[in-house]
Design an enzyme around this catalytic site. Structure first.
Site, PDB file in Angstrom:
ATOM      1  N   LYS A   1       0.865  -1.175   0.000  1.00 58.72           N
ATOM      2  CA  LYS A   1       0.000   0.000   0.000  1.00 58.72           C
ATOM      3  C   LYS A   1       0.898   1.219   0.000  1.00 58.72           C
ATOM      4  O   LYS A   1       1.662   1.437   0.938  1.00 58.72           O
ATOM      5  CB  LYS A   1      -0.882  -0.017   1.230  1.00 58.72           C
ATOM      6  CG  LYS A   1      -1.722   1.229   1.398  1.00 58.72           C
ATOM      7  CD  LYS A   1      -2.670   1.101   2.562  1.00 58.72           C
ATOM      8  CE  LYS A   1      -3.425   2.392   2.785  1.00 58.72           C
ATOM      9  NZ  LYS A   1      -4.371   2.264   3.904  1.00 58.72           N
TER      10      LYS A   1
ATOM     11  N   GLU B   1       7.709  -7.115   0.511  1.00 57.76           N
ATOM     12  CA  GLU B   1       6.478  -6.943   1.293  1.00 57.76           C
ATOM     13  C   GLU B   1       5.527  -8.126   1.058  1.00 57.76           C
ATOM     14  O   GLU B   1       4.942  -8.666   1.998  1.00 57.76           O
ATOM     15  CB  GLU B   1       5.746  -5.659   0.874  1.00 57.76           C
ATOM     16  CG  GLU B   1       6.320  -4.390   1.450  1.00 57.76           C
ATOM     17  CD  GLU B   1       5.858  -4.116   2.885  1.00 57.76           C
ATOM     18  OE1 GLU B   1       5.200  -4.989   3.496  1.00 57.76           O
ATOM     19  OE2 GLU B   1       6.172  -3.028   3.389  1.00 57.76           O
TER      20      GLU B   1
ATOM     21  N   LYS C   1      -2.259  -1.431  -3.862  1.00 57.20           N
ATOM     22  CA  LYS C   1      -3.107  -0.243  -3.756  1.00 57.20           C
ATOM     23  C   LYS C   1      -2.270   1.015  -3.795  1.00 57.20           C
ATOM     24  O   LYS C   1      -1.248   1.058  -3.107  1.00 57.20           O
ATOM     25  CB  LYS C   1      -3.862  -0.342  -2.436  1.00 57.20           C
ATOM     26  CG  LYS C   1      -4.659   0.854  -2.055  1.00 57.20           C
ATOM     27  CD  LYS C   1      -5.261   0.627  -0.717  1.00 57.20           C
ATOM     28  CE  LYS C   1      -5.966   1.885  -0.326  1.00 57.20           C
ATOM     29  NZ  LYS C   1      -6.355   1.859   1.056  1.00 57.20           N
TER      30      LYS C   1
HETATM   31  C1  PBG Z   1      -7.316   2.945   5.955  1.00 56.93           C
HETATM   32  C2  PBG Z   1      -7.573   2.934   4.516  1.00 56.93           C
HETATM   33  C3  PBG Z   1      -7.380   3.971   3.589  1.00 56.93           C
HETATM   34  C4  PBG Z   1      -7.894   3.503   2.409  1.00 56.93           C
HETATM   35  C5  PBG Z   1      -8.367   2.214   2.614  1.00 56.93           C
HETATM   36  N1  PBG Z   1      -8.139   1.876   3.915  1.00 56.93           N
HETATM   37  C6  PBG Z   1      -6.868   5.352   3.732  1.00 56.93           C
HETATM   38  C7  PBG Z   1      -5.536   5.641   4.243  1.00 56.93           C
HETATM   39  O1  PBG Z   1      -4.673   4.789   4.331  1.00 56.93           O
HETATM   40  O2  PBG Z   1      -5.355   6.812   4.624  1.00 56.93           O
HETATM   41  C8  PBG Z   1      -7.959   4.327   1.145  1.00 56.93           C
HETATM   42  C9  PBG Z   1      -8.979   3.895   0.188  1.00 56.93           C
HETATM   43  C10 PBG Z   1      -9.306   4.891  -0.852  1.00 56.93           C
HETATM   44  O3  PBG Z   1      -8.701   5.966  -0.984  1.00 56.93           O
HETATM   45  O4  PBG Z   1     -10.236   4.585  -1.596  1.00 56.93           O
HETATM   46  N2  PBG Z   1      -6.110   2.488   6.389  1.00 56.93           N
END
Ligand code: PBG
Length: 333
Positions: free
Chosen positions: A200, A241, A256
């Site tokens: 992520k 990871e 992501k």
């Molecule tokens: C929480 C989380 C986030 C997203 C999914 N889970 C936001 C972040 O990490 O600040 C983002 C999803 C999106 O932008 O659609 N940890």
């Protein structure tokens, strides 16, 4: 004579193009996220994500039934809770009767054969918006890895007790998959799957989501780049990871955001023997939506193109806020 090989023969007719296409997009490839709020019969628009609403549990149940009828196989839940329930330690995250646990129970009591995925991370529940517990050590603020994991274990267990099918840790702490697996198993929840947000990135594309759940980071001393991955890092770090999460017991992985990270999706899906999902995040949705509202691009066509590109890169399934819209488009084609 010239040229002998004519690529345009592949493209001459619609049936030939269909015949030769080999990336398919089906409703079963799509996961629909929902933003949940307290109350009944409530549906409030999210300014930065036109077409997406925060909804109360009763409406949510109807939407999940509709998603299921459209051929969608799983949905994902995110809470938007009142500010007075947020705290430094994110206590509400592991309250077994919190909004998300109640939403899971309601869905499970009223639907069949559709999976429920819940995010595991503390950001919707902390007063500072971070995914973990913020501590100050030697005057330096940091999100503390190991004490955060203890809370995430409790959050995952609360969700498991409510009936969740898949927990999806999105917090990016080190070692959380192993600890979560152990904790779930120790309490008799070996049947709950773990979909890890393995790679992520600390992306600029999460803004609309943070607006939707009210998790804009307010702590000045620390930022999410200290736990989410740097997008300038090489593919090797993504491999590392993902390998760690596989070794720690993840059932499925996630990359992501999706659209700007097709290279990562492609490398990981061709090297790891495990299902890999991708998340078309809020900023990707917003870019497509606002550009189409301005008349710069066509919504349906651009949306399908964005998702087919993610499938073509190798993702087995895609989280997208437009999942139900896409399923409807696909069914009428
Ligand atoms: C929480 C989380 C986030 C997203 C999914 N889970 C936001 C972040 O990490 O600040 C983002 C999803 C999106 O932008 O659609 N940890």
């Amino acid at each position: 004579m010239f040229p002998t090989v004519r690529m345009r023969r592949y493209r001459k007719t619609g049936w030939m193009r269909d015949l030769l296409s080999d990336t398919t997009l089906l409703p079963k490839d799509l996961i629909q996220p929902f933003f949940v709020i307290e109350g009944s019969d409530k549906s409030e628009p999210i300014d930065m994500m036109p077409g997406v609403n925060r909804i109360s549990i009763d409406i949510l149940v109807d939407k999940v039934l509709e998603a299921s009828r459209l051929g969608i196989k799983a949905i994902a839940l995110f809470p938007s809770i009142d500010a007075d329930l947020k705290s430094h330690e994110a206590k509400e995250a592991y309250n077994e009767d919190n909004l998300i646990c109640r939403a899971v129970r309601a869905i499970k009591a009223n639907t069949q054969d559709i999976g429920v995925i819940c995010d595991v991370a503390l950001d919707p529940y902390t007063d500072h918006g971070h995914d973990g517990i913020v501590k100050t050590l030697d005057m330096v603020e940091d999100v503390d890895n190991d004490s955060t994991i203890a809370k995430l274990q409790m959050q995952a267990l609360a969700l498991a007790k409510a009936g969740v099918d898949i927990v999806a840790p999105s917090d990016m702490m080190d070692g959380r998959i192993m600890m979560m697996r152990k904790h779930l198993d120790a309490h008799g929840f070996e049947g709950v799957s773990i979909l890890s947000y393995s790679m992520k990135y600390a992306s600029n594309l999460y803004g609309p989501f943070r607006n939707a759940v009210g998790s804009r980071v307010s702590s000045v001393g620390v930022n999410k780049a200290t736990y989410q991955a740097d997008f300038r890092s090489s593919i090797n770090q993504a491999f590392q990871e993902c390998k760690l999460d596989v070794m720690e017991g993840a059932d499925m992985l996630m990359i992501k955001p999706a659209g700007m990270y097709l290279d990562i999706i492609s490398h990981i899906t061709s090297s790891e023997n495990i299902p890999v999902f991708a998340y078309q995040v809020s900023g990707e949705y917003a870019m497509l939506k606002f550009a189409s509202q301005a008349g710069a691009i066509k919504w349906e066509e651009s949306l399908l193109e964005s998702l087919i590109a993610i499938k073509r890169a190798g993702a087995i399934g895609i989280f997208t806020y437009a999942a139900m819209d896409v399923a409807m488009i696909l069914l009428k084609q």
